[in-house]
Design a protein around this motif. Structure first.
Motif, PDB file in Angstrom:
ATOM      1  N   GLN A 167       0.820  -1.215   0.000  1.00 63.70           N
ATOM      2  CA  GLN A 167       0.000   0.000   0.000  1.00 63.70           C
ATOM      3  C   GLN A 167       0.852   1.262   0.000  1.00 63.70           C
ATOM      4  O   GLN A 167       0.523   2.258  -0.645  1.00 63.70           O
ATOM      5  N   ARG A 168       1.955   1.206   0.714  1.00 64.23           N
ATOM      6  CA  ARG A 168       2.840   2.373   0.757  1.00 64.23           C
ATOM      7  C   ARG A 168       3.442   2.655  -0.610  1.00 64.23           C
ATOM      8  O   ARG A 168       3.488   3.822  -1.066  1.00 64.23           O
ATOM      9  N   ARG A 169       3.865   1.620  -1.307  1.00 65.92           N
ATOM     10  CA  ARG A 169       4.448   1.812  -2.637  1.00 65.92           C
ATOM     11  C   ARG A 169       3.403   2.351  -3.631  1.00 65.92           C
ATOM     12  O   ARG A 169       3.698   3.199  -4.467  1.00 65.92           O
ATOM     13  N   ALA A 170       2.163   1.866  -3.564  1.00 65.82           N
ATOM     14  CA  ALA A 170       1.114   2.357  -4.466  1.00 65.82           C
ATOM     15  C   ALA A 170       0.814   3.834  -4.212  1.00 65.82           C
ATOM     16  O   ALA A 170       0.619   4.638  -5.149  1.00 65.82           O
ATOM     17  N   ALA A 171       0.776   4.225  -2.951  1.00 64.07           N
ATOM     18  CA  ALA A 171       0.517   5.633  -2.615  1.00 64.07           C
ATOM     19  C   ALA A 171       1.625   6.525  -3.123  1.00 64.07           C
ATOM     20  O   ALA A 171       1.389   7.639  -3.634  1.00 64.07           O
ATOM     21  N   THR A 172       2.875   6.033  -3.018  1.00 65.83           N
ATOM     22  CA  THR A 172       4.008   6.825  -3.513  1.00 65.83           C
ATOM     23  C   THR A 172       3.909   7.025  -5.028  1.00 65.83           C
ATOM     24  O   THR A 172       4.167   8.116  -5.562  1.00 65.83           O
ATOM     25  N   ALA A 173       3.521   5.984  -5.766  1.00 66.77           N
ATOM     26  CA  ALA A 173       3.382   6.099  -7.222  1.00 66.77           C
ATOM     27  C   ALA A 173       2.282   7.087  -7.598  1.00 66.77           C
ATOM     28  O   ALA A 173       2.423   7.895  -8.532  1.00 66.77           O
ATOM     29  N   VAL A 174       1.159   7.035  -6.866  1.00 62.08           N
ATOM     30  CA  VAL A 174       0.067   7.968  -7.164  1.00 62.08           C
ATOM     31  C   VAL A 174       0.491   9.408  -6.910  1.00 62.08           C
ATOM     32  O   VAL A 174       0.211  10.320  -7.707  1.00 62.08           O
ATOM     33  N   LEU A 175       1.177   9.629  -5.799  1.00 62.42           N
ATOM     34  CA  LEU A 175       1.637  10.988  -5.490  1.00 62.42           C
ATOM     35  C   LEU A 175       2.627  11.490  -6.545  1.00 62.42           C
ATOM     36  O   LEU A 175       2.608  12.673  -6.939  1.00 62.42           O
ATOM     37  N   ALA A 176       3.523  10.621  -7.020  1.00 60.32           N
ATOM     38  CA  ALA A 176       4.469  11.024  -8.063  1.00 60.32           C
ATOM     39  C   ALA A 176       3.731  11.398  -9.353  1.00 60.32           C
ATOM     40  O   ALA A 176       4.064  12.388 -10.037  1.00 60.32           O
ATOM     41  N   PHE A 177       2.702  10.618  -9.703  1.00 57.90           N
ATOM     42  CA  PHE A 177       1.919  10.939 -10.911  1.00 57.90           C
ATOM     43  C   PHE A 177       1.219  12.296 -10.785  1.00 57.90           C
ATOM     44  O   PHE A 177       1.211  13.109 -11.721  1.00 57.90           O
ATOM     45  N   VAL A 178       0.650  12.528  -9.599  1.00 57.55           N
ATOM     46  CA  VAL A 178      -0.039  13.808  -9.391  1.00 57.55           C
ATOM     47  C   VAL A 178       0.946  14.964  -9.489  1.00 57.55           C
ATOM     48  O   VAL A 178       0.651  16.025 -10.076  1.00 57.55           O
ATOM     49  N   ALA A 179       2.138  14.804  -8.949  1.00 57.68           N
ATOM     50  CA  ALA A 179       3.140  15.875  -8.995  1.00 57.68           C
ATOM     51  C   ALA A 179       3.565  16.176 -10.438  1.00 57.68           C
ATOM     52  O   ALA A 179       3.703  17.342 -10.844  1.00 57.68           O
ATOM     53  N   VAL A 180       3.789  15.120 -11.249  1.00 53.53           N
ATOM     54  CA  VAL A 180       4.178  15.337 -12.651  1.00 53.53           C
ATOM     55  C   VAL A 180       3.053  16.037 -13.429  1.00 53.53           C
ATOM     56  O   VAL A 180       3.279  16.978 -14.212  1.00 53.53           O
ATOM     57  N   ALA A 181       1.797  15.609 -13.234  1.00 55.28           N
ATOM     58  CA  ALA A 181       0.670  16.226 -13.941  1.00 55.28           C
ATOM     59  C   ALA A 181       0.511  17.698 -13.551  1.00 55.28           C
ATOM     60  O   ALA A 181       0.246  18.567 -14.401  1.00 55.28           O
TER      61      ALA A 181
END
Length: 762
Positions: A315-329
């Motif tokens: 769950q921690r790794r999935a949250a990190t990926a989502v946050l990275a995507f939001v930051a790039v967008a």
């Protein structure tokens, strides 16, 4: 049922009256009921005992002064307001006496007159001053309304206007007319017209009778008839009452020029950037989803029991990926917003600011030329031209910077008008002399000359006929037509006409030369064939003919033929008995040259031709040493391209007129120096003007004190105009003439050329 009075109105428009008429006619029927009930309807005529543009300007100013002062004054009744309005007009004309020149009058008895009538309900108020008369027609009886001070016109230092008051009933008529018109036609003619015709038809009939009686100058008149109208009758379409404030109801706008335009442009740019951000986010999200769908997938493994520690790590790794995507967008969206919303705004604002500065500079230049008490166009033309030229370039700069043409149109019109004054441009009117509009079959006029009897002659290519026009009788009489048989010889299609001493010379399509000599003033004359040696060798490319009087006592004249195949202007010497030209011709040009593009020929002792838009003068066969000057107005219009030529003076005297067809103007060019003395264009400038001018002759009236007169033709009319400009007095035209030349179609479409007589040939 209650009734009210309605006025049937009749008067001639300014364009329908004589070109030299100085009169101004004005009618004011208020549409606001409150003004109509208190001030009534105003009918006015302003006349003058003298003619000319300055007198016309004086009567217009006087009429407008009466109207403005009358409707503005609320301090007295109608009679008092009318007296005050007349005195206000008197003061205005007296104040402008110096500017108006001779039309300003002296201190005691000016030349201007006023005829004023006011109708309020069934009340009638009438006042006349100077050379204006008022007539009341009631029950077939004509009454002259009194004016004890009629000899006093405007401006006057002893003006004491009196206002006549009475009642007006159904069937009553009132006529306000100039003294000149009534003196020529008589009061009975005026009464008969009003009793039998509608006021508008009556005014048109009176003006026609005035023209038939050779009337000139003041011809203004206005008439109205009282008729009964039911109070419930709808007289005109109802319209909403508009607020007196012109900007009432209009959305609020910034007082700063172009501020609203700039702000609206910035707002539009921001809205576009917002749409771009939304579109970019949608595209990026869709692309990322497609990328995830394209990744390889593993089959789900067998269900296993995982520890809580492993589950939390996933769950921690999935949250990190989502946050990275939001930051790039978010980063990409911020970049799109910044570049799309900010990149073009500074450049746009800079360009609009530069255009606004240029527009303000042009406005300041106009203010420098026309300041209170300052008129540089009149007092310092050289400086005014420099300032106005710079202002013109400033307007071009403003438009190039994005200022709309609608914002610069007013300034460009004012600058153009001032520059036209500096360049000697004069607006002239036109009067119809004769019309073939109702002729059957329709005509196609191609050439015009002034004949030996002073009557105009026109060549019609449609009916292949040459007509003599009787201006007084208003009729056209054929003098020669194709197919006519003279002593066994059939006349071919007439191609060229020219005046030769006492004769009208015609050349037909078979190169046969004819002479028509008038016998009286009713259009009768004799037609004889003239022999010209070698005429059969001229071919079908002759560009025109002309004549020059060599012996005035015997009526002998030389014949000139423009022969492109010989590259010469051939000259024929007349026989002693005037029966033809039996000798071989000689070439008039010193060296043969191309004359196939010649458009016009004028002979006044020198030879003038127009060719490919240029004017060439030949002296002793040489064309060096003379060229027309530059009008200097290339800022407003292209350089002149001359086609038609005409003159009314002898060799090296006065001016030669050249018609510039692309710019629809007539230029007066000094014969000696080539300088441009004046330019003329048909008024109003928005009309078709001289777009179809096909023939032109110039005459000089009287002893030269009056302006020059021109006669010109279009496809079916003979017109006359008066050239009022800075021209010197010219001598009367002589008996020699040039010829009209063919246009691009090969048919005769060029000008007549008139020239003065001389004792020796050119």
């Amino acid at each position: 049922m209650a009734v009210r009075l309605h006025m049937k109105l009749g008067y001639l428009t300014e364009s329908a009256r004589l070109a030299d008429s100085p009169d101004t006619v004005l009618s004011e029927e208020p549409t606001v009921s409150a003004i109509g009930r208190t001030k009534g309807q105003l009918y006015l005529i302003a006349t003058s005992r003298v003619s000319g543009a300055r007198a016309r300007e004086a009567t217009r100013l006087a009429a407008e002064a009466v109207r403005d002062a009358y409707y503005r004054d609320e301090s007295a009744g109608i009679a008092g307001s009318l007296a005050k309005a007349i005195r206000a007009a008197n003061n205005r004309v007296a104040h402008l006496r110096d500017r108006l020149g001779p039309s300003g009058g002296d201190d005691r008895n000016g030349p201007l007159g006023l005829g004023i009538a006011v109708v309020r309900g069934n009340e009638l108020y009438v006042a006349t001053v100077g050379p204006a008369e008022a007539y009341l027609i009631r029950q077939a009886r004509l009454s002259t309304l009194p004016d004890p001070h009629r000899e006093r016109g405007l401006p006057s230092s002893e003006l004491d206007p009196e206002v006549w008051r009475g009642e007006i009933s159904v069937g009553d008529s009132l006529v306000l007319a100039s003294e000149n018109l009534v003196a020529l036609l008589g009061a009975d003619e005026l009464k008969n017209a009003m009793l039998t015709l509608h006021p508008q038809s009556a005014m048109e009939l009176l003006h026609q009778r005035f023209l038939e009686s050779d009337g000139a100058g003041s011809d203004g008149a206005i008439a109205f008839e009282a008729t009964e109208v039911s109070a419930t009758t709808k007289q005109r379409r109802l319209v909403p009452v508009r607020a007196p404030e012109p900007l009432a109801g209009v959305p609020d706008r910034s007082p700063i020029p172009l501020a609203d335009t700039v702000s609206e442009g910035v707002a539009a740019a921001q809205r576009s950037a917002g749409r771009a951000r939304s579109a970019a986010g949608g595209v990026f999200g869709g692309a990322f989803g497609q990328l995830l769908d394209a990744l390889p997938r593993r089959r789900p493994g067998s269900r296993r029991v995982t520890t809580s520690t492993t589950r939390r790590e996933s769950q921690r790794r999935a949250a990190t990926a989502v946050l990275a995507f939001v930051a790039v967008a978010a980063s990409l969206g911020l970049g799109v917003w910044y570049l799309g919303g900010r990149a073009t705004a500074p450049g746009q604002l800079s360009s609009i600011t530069a255009g606004q500065k240029a527009l303000e500079a042009a406005q300041a230049a106009l203010g420098e030329v026309h300041a209170p008490g300052v008129d540089l166009v009149k007092d310092d033309p050289r400086r005014a031209r420099t300032i106005l030229t710079d202002a013109w370039h400033q307007l071009a700069t403003a438009e190039a910077a994005g200022i709309p043409a609608t914002a610069t149109a007013t300034f460009r019109t004012r600058i153009s008008a001032d520059l036209d004054v500096l360049f000697g441009m004069v607006d002239v009117g036109a009067t119809q002399v004769f019309s073939f509009a109702s002729a059957a079959p329709p005509v196609d006029l191609r050439a015009l000359v002034l004949g030996p009897d002073g009557a105009p002659y026109v060549l019609d290519a449609a009916t292949q006929t040459v007509y003599r026009i009787d201006r007084k009788a208003g009729k056209a009489t054929p003098v020669i037509r194709a197919g006519q048989i003279v002593l066994g010889i059939t006349v071919a299609e007439p191609r060229f006409i020219a005046r030769g001493g006492p004769d009208l010379v015609i050349l037909d399509a078979k190169n046969t030369l004819w002479r028509w000599r008038p016998a009286d003033q009713q259009g009768r004359g004799t037609l004889v064939r003239l022999q010209a040696k070698g005429s059969a060798s001229w071919g079908d490319d002759v560009r025109g003919i002309g004549t020059f009087l060599s012996n005035a006592d015997q009526g002998l004249y030389r014949l000139y033929v423009i022969d492109p195949s010989a590259k010469q202007i051939l000259v024929y010497t007349p026989a002693a008995d005037g029966g033809g030209f039996p000798a071989d011709p000689t070439g008039r040009l010193a060296t043969p040259q191309d004359v196939g593009a010649t458009d016009a020929l004028v002979i006044d002792g020198d030879i003038w031709i127009s060719q490919r838009g240029s004017i060439i003068r030949f002296i002793a066969g040489q064309s060096k040493g003379w060229a027309p000057g530059d009008p200097g107005d290339e800022l407003l219009r292209p350089a002149p391209s001359y086609g038609l030529l005409a003159t009314a003076s002898d060799r090296a005297v006065g001016v030669i007129y050249g018609f510039d067809a692309p710019n629809r103007r007539l230029l007066a060019i000094d014969k000696e120096s080539g300088g441009i003395q004046a330019q003329f264009r048909l008024y109003p400038a928005t009309a078709s003007g001289w777009s179809d001018l096909r023939g032109l002759v110039v005459t000089v009236a009287g002893d030269g004190d009056l302006p020059a007169q021109i006669l010109w033709i279009d496809h079916d009319r003979l017109m006359a105009s008066t050239l009022e400009g800075p021209l010197p007095s010219l001598p009367s035209p002589g008996p020699s003439s040039g010829s009209p030349l063919p246009g691009a179609s090969g048919r005769p479409a060029g000008p007549p050329a008139s020239a003065g007589a001389a004792s020796s040939g050119p």
